[in-house]
Design a protein around this motif. Structure first.
Motif, PDB file in Angstrom:
ATOM      1  N   THR A  62       0.825  -1.206   0.000  1.00 15.46           N
ATOM      2  CA  THR A  62       0.000   0.000   0.000  1.00 15.46           C
ATOM      3  C   THR A  62       0.859   1.255   0.000  1.00 15.46           C
ATOM      4  N   GLY A  63       0.339   2.288  -0.653  1.00 17.65           N
ATOM      5  CA  GLY A  63       1.002   3.585  -0.618  1.00 17.65           C
ATOM      6  C   GLY A  63       0.559   4.428   0.561  1.00 17.65           C
ATOM      7  N   GLY A  64      -0.416   3.908   1.349  1.00 13.01           N
ATOM      8  CA  GLY A  64      -0.876   4.621   2.530  1.00 13.01           C
ATOM      9  C   GLY A  64      -2.343   4.998   2.434  1.00 13.01           C
ATOM     10  N   GLY A  65      -2.735   6.005   3.205  1.00  8.72           N
ATOM     11  CA  GLY A  65      -4.131   6.415   3.209  1.00  8.72           C
ATOM     12  C   GLY A  65      -4.544   7.021   4.535  1.00  8.72           C
ATOM     13  N   LEU A  66      -5.723   6.633   4.999  1.00 14.54           N
ATOM     14  CA  LEU A  66      -6.332   7.228   6.182  1.00 14.54           C
ATOM     15  C   LEU A  66      -5.983   6.447   7.450  1.00 14.54           C
ATOM     16  N   VAL A  67      -5.446   7.136   8.441  1.00 13.05           N
ATOM     17  CA  VAL A  67      -5.093   6.492   9.704  1.00 13.05           C
ATOM     18  C   VAL A  67      -6.350   5.984  10.409  1.00 13.05           C
ATOM     19  N   SER A  94       3.391   5.337   4.888  1.00 11.81           N
ATOM     20  CA  SER A  94       2.506   6.244   5.612  1.00 11.81           C
ATOM     21  C   SER A  94       1.578   5.466   6.555  1.00 11.81           C
ATOM     22  N   ALA A  95       0.258   5.553   6.327  1.00  9.51           N
ATOM     23  CA  ALA A  95      -0.693   4.815   7.161  1.00  9.51           C
ATOM     24  C   ALA A  95      -0.471   3.309   7.042  1.00  9.51           C
ATOM     25  N   GLY A  96       0.110   2.865   5.919  1.00  9.71           N
ATOM     26  CA  GLY A  96       0.452   1.455   5.765  1.00  9.71           C
ATOM     27  C   GLY A  96       1.529   1.020   6.742  1.00  9.71           C
ATOM     28  N   THR A  97       2.444   1.925   7.073  1.00  6.27           N
ATOM     29  CA  THR A  97       3.458   1.640   8.087  1.00  6.27           C
ATOM     30  C   THR A  97       2.817   1.512   9.462  1.00  6.27           C
ATOM     31  N   VAL A  98       1.889   2.411   9.770  1.00  5.17           N
ATOM     32  CA  VAL A  98       1.149   2.313  11.033  1.00  5.17           C
ATOM     33  C   VAL A  98       0.426   0.965  11.100  1.00  5.17           C
ATOM     34  N   PHE A  99      -0.177   0.569   9.996  1.00  3.66           N
ATOM     35  CA  PHE A  99      -0.877  -0.714   9.906  1.00  3.66           C
ATOM     36  C   PHE A  99       0.084  -1.871  10.176  1.00  3.66           C
ATOM     37  N   ALA A 100       1.214  -1.854   9.511  1.00  2.00           N
ATOM     38  CA  ALA A 100       2.192  -2.939   9.661  1.00  2.00           C
ATOM     39  C   ALA A 100       2.689  -3.054  11.098  1.00  2.00           C
ATOM     40  N   ASP A 118       3.639   9.889   7.988  1.00  2.00           N
ATOM     41  CA  ASP A 118       3.068  11.188   7.641  1.00  2.00           C
ATOM     42  C   ASP A 118       1.623  10.969   7.210  1.00  2.00           C
ATOM     43  N   PRO A 119       0.629  11.445   7.995  1.00  2.00           N
ATOM     44  CA  PRO A 119      -0.775  11.206   7.640  1.00  2.00           C
ATOM     45  C   PRO A 119      -1.134  11.809   6.281  1.00  2.00           C
ATOM     46  N   GLN A 120      -2.130  11.222   5.628  1.00  2.00           N
ATOM     47  CA  GLN A 120      -2.609  11.728   4.350  1.00  2.00           C
ATOM     48  C   GLN A 120      -4.109  11.990   4.409  1.00  2.00           C
ATOM     49  N   PHE A 121      -4.542  12.947   3.603  1.00  5.98           N
ATOM     50  CA  PHE A 121      -5.966  13.219   3.415  1.00  5.98           C
ATOM     51  C   PHE A 121      -6.267  13.255   1.922  1.00  5.98           C
ATOM     52  N   TYR A 122      -7.467  12.847   1.580  1.00  6.62           N
ATOM     53  CA  TYR A 122      -7.886  12.841   0.176  1.00  6.62           C
ATOM     54  C   TYR A 122      -8.534  14.190  -0.130  1.00  6.62           C
ATOM     55  N   SER A 175      -1.437   9.103  14.801  1.00  6.41           N
ATOM     56  CA  SER A 175      -0.522   8.091  14.278  1.00  6.41           C
ATOM     57  C   SER A 175       0.448   7.616  15.350  1.00  6.41           C
ATOM     58  N   VAL A 176       1.010   8.559  16.079  1.00  5.90           N
ATOM     59  CA  VAL A 176       1.967   8.212  17.128  1.00  5.90           C
ATOM     60  C   VAL A 176       1.271   7.475  18.271  1.00  5.90           C
ATOM     61  N   GLU A 177       0.079   7.933  18.632  1.00  3.78           N
ATOM     62  CA  GLU A 177      -0.659   7.288  19.727  1.00  3.78           C
ATOM     63  C   GLU A 177      -0.996   5.834  19.405  1.00  3.78           C
TER      64      GLU A 177
END
Length: 293
Positions: A62-67, A94-100, A118-122, A175-177
């Motif tokens: 994944t390239g990331g997305g919404l936390v 990004s959010a994929g790293t948080v997921f992993a 780094d969080p992302q927004f659409y 993200s950090v929490e």
């Protein structure tokens, strides 16, 4: 075309069954953005299984997305599974790293990449990383305090939406929490003593280590770019995360199975322009035995 897609889907399903057999766990693939559909797709796929095991292995790209979507997805997964491993052969940014980092174990090879959280927004039809906005806002804020802001910069400040700035700040902290919550509970759960001095690892040590990792992965000055890929070696040496190396000889079979699925899935997704692929199979010991025979 439909017959070709059915054929490819059958191959992907077969490859997932091979992964389930090797890991002796249910096996899932998640390829695509961490968007608002993800928690619902994951829930529906799991609940449709019927009989499930207590362990799950996830192939992630994944390239990331919404936390927020990641948090909800992890809640769904942990409701059904006690132990979850992630395999990453491409990227989980990004959010994929948080997921992993919600995993019990992470498997990578030398080519795999995680990224800054780094969080992302659409926004306006595209994903935007928000830490750049926050850093620029803070820079202009500091310049305004000493009256060194230029007319052009002042014009940029006027265009900023303070509600958006607040959302971005909340997403950064979120993200950090999540890492502070998940790392001690799952990744660090079997961390009993420190490697260097053999000291007993307390809950406080785990919590501090998780916080340090979260802050480091959230530090754009260290990584310089949202799209910066962080290798397995860097994660181990600089971030201090333990990663299972798929290039080790005892993981050769697992690596080969995962690589075959990954190559096939990426080609399939690109060919039919699929936005999000989610597939799951359950581990059946009798099927695994039949396959070996």
């Amino acid at each position: 075309m439909a017959r070709v897609q059915n054929f490819i889907e059958n191959i992907l399903q077969w490859q997932l069954k091979k992964l389930a057999s090797n890991k002796r766990s249910d096996a899932m693939a998640i390829y695509g953005p961490m968007n608002s559909d993800l928690p619902w797709l994951v829930r529906d796929k799991i609940e449709a299984l019927g009989n499930r095991n207590t362990k799950l292995t996830i192939l992630l790209d994944t390239g990331g997305g919404l936390v927020d979507s990641v948090e909800k997805t992890v809640e769904v997964l942990r409701h059904h599974y006690d132990h979850i491993d992630f395999i990453i052969l491409g990227q989980a940014m990004s959010a994929g790293t948080v997921f992993a980092l919600s995993a019990d174990n992470i498997y990578m090879n030398y080519f795999s990449r995680l990224g800054p959280i780094d969080p992302q927004f659409y926004v306006d039809g595209k994903w935007i990383p928000v830490l750049g906005y926050l850093e620029k806002y803070e820079e202009l804020n500091q310049k305004s305090k000493i009256s060194s802001i230029t007319p052009l910069e002042y014009g940029l400040v006027l265009k900023l939406d303070l509600a958006d700035i607040h959302r971005y700040e909340q997403a950064r902290e979120h993200s950090v929490e999540l890492l502070e919550k998940w790392l001690p509970a799952y990744k660090f759960k079997n961390w009993i003593e420190t490697e260097e001095h053999g000291l007993t690892v307390t809950p406080e040590i785990k919590q501090k280590r998780a916080k340090d990792i979260g802050k480091m992965l959230n530090d754009t000055k260290k990584w310089h770019a949202h799209s910066r890929g962080i290798s397995m070696q860097t994660l181990q040496d600089e971030v201090g995360l333990r990663i299972e190396d798929l290039d080790q000889s005892d993981l050769t079979e697992l690596h080969e199975i995962a690589k075959n699925f990954h190559t096939f899935a990426v080609d399939y997704i690109n060919t039919i322009q699929m936005s999000l692929l989610v597939r799951i199979v359950t581990y059946n010991p009798s099927e695994a035995l039949d396959e070996k025979n």
